[in-house]
Design an enzyme around this catalytic site. Structure first.
Site, PDB file in Angstrom:
ATOM      1  N   GLY A 182       0.767  -1.341  -0.113  1.00  0.00           N
ATOM      2  CA  GLY A 182      -0.203  -0.013  -0.131  1.00  0.00           C
ATOM      3  C   GLY A 182       0.874   1.204  -0.056  1.00  0.00           C
ATOM      4  CB  CYS A 183       4.345   2.056   0.440  1.00  0.00           C
ATOM      5  SG  CYS A 183       4.710   1.177   1.798  1.00  0.00           S
TER       6      CYS A 183
END
Length: 295
Positions: A182-183
């Protein structure tokens, strides 16, 4: 083996214990790294006797781990600051933090997140009201940036790792580590909402333990309009005892976000962050509320 024999041992661990073989000593280094640099403040934080603290500070100065810097001549008073030798201990503190959290307070599983009611989460939320230490980190372009900016509100979002396609940065089984993914989504959502943060007078910084060149590649790929900073030496992680995990041979931040006021005091914490995109919207609302800007 007697303690006085340790200095003559051939083992580096034994030699290090000759300097750091007391648990108070590690806590002193931890607190100095976090910005508590004066004798009375250290005594209050640690609850150690004046005699014991005096002895340990003197030993750390003698061994070159700390240096004394005067801030008052009448009466004589000093700040105790980490030397380059002392900063070399920061990875040790971070490793101890990770090991204690994972194996003593946790079940031993590798994770990039935490339970909302965990000791790790409580410790992280206790940062509210704390002033950031005067830490300078390199940006993706190599330029130094003072994390504790004192002229505006700031959002510091800390992330495990983000890499441009084709750079082979992600370690094996990255997607199987809870909370690691999810970065990129988080960063691009901050990029999308960046004009709204600017309108609220709030700076945005992304921070990870990656190298500056890796962050530069990712920033270019994602088209980020704000700086990415590298804490590859662990100054911020150790200074604030931030939650970390280890993957791919690198110590990495667990995903968290700090809202910091113009006096460098933490005013809000997001941790754990389970929905990276939604967390950006929530932080924008928090930033507007704290900065007194209408939504």
């Amino acid at each position: 083996m007697r303690r006085e024999d340790l200095a003559d041992a051939d083992c580096g661990i034994a030699q290090a214990l000759g300097v750091l073989g007391d648990w108070w000593t590690f806590l002193i280094v931890r607190d100095v790294a976090g910005g508590t640099t004066r004798f009375d403040a250290l005594q209050r934080e640690l609850g150690v006797s004046r005699r014991a603290l005096t002895e340990r500070l003197a030993a750390l100065v003698e061994h070159g781990v700390l240096e004394r810097r005067p801030y008052s001549h009448h009466p004589p008073r000093h700040d105790y600051l980490l030397t380059a030798k002392g900063e070399g201990l920061l990875p040790v503190l971070i490793a101890m933090q990770d090991w204690g959290t994972r194996y003593l307070m946790g079940d031993g599983d590798l994770t990039a997140t935490a339970d909302a009611g965990s000791a790790e989460a409580r410790r992280t939320h206790d940062l509210v009201g704390r002033r950031l230490p005067g830490i300078v980190l390199p940006a993706a372009d190599g330029q130094p940036v003072a994390v504790a900016a004192t002229d505006s509100w700031s959002v510091l979002y800390l992330f495990p790792g983000a890499y441009a396609p084709g750079t082979h940065g992600y370690p094996p089984a990255w997607s199987e580590i809870p909370g690691a993914r999810g970065c990129t989504l988080e960063s691009t959502t901050y990029a999308k909402r960046h004009p709204d943060f600017q309108a609220a007078g709030v700076r945005v910084y992304g921070i990870s333990t990656q190298r500056p060149d890796q962050l530069a590649d990712f920033s270019t790929y994602a088209g980020l309009p704000f700086p990415l900073l590298s804490d590859q030496d662990g100054r911020l992680a150790a200074g604030l005892s931030l939650p970390v995990f280890r993957a791919g041979g690198l110590t990495r931040f667990k995903r968290l976000t700090l809202l910091v006021d113009p006096q460098a005091v933490v005013r809000a914490v997001q941790f754990p962050v389970t929905d990276p995109a939604s967390s950006v919207e929530e932080m924008l609302t928090l930033a507007r509320q704290h900065a007194g800007i209408p939504g």
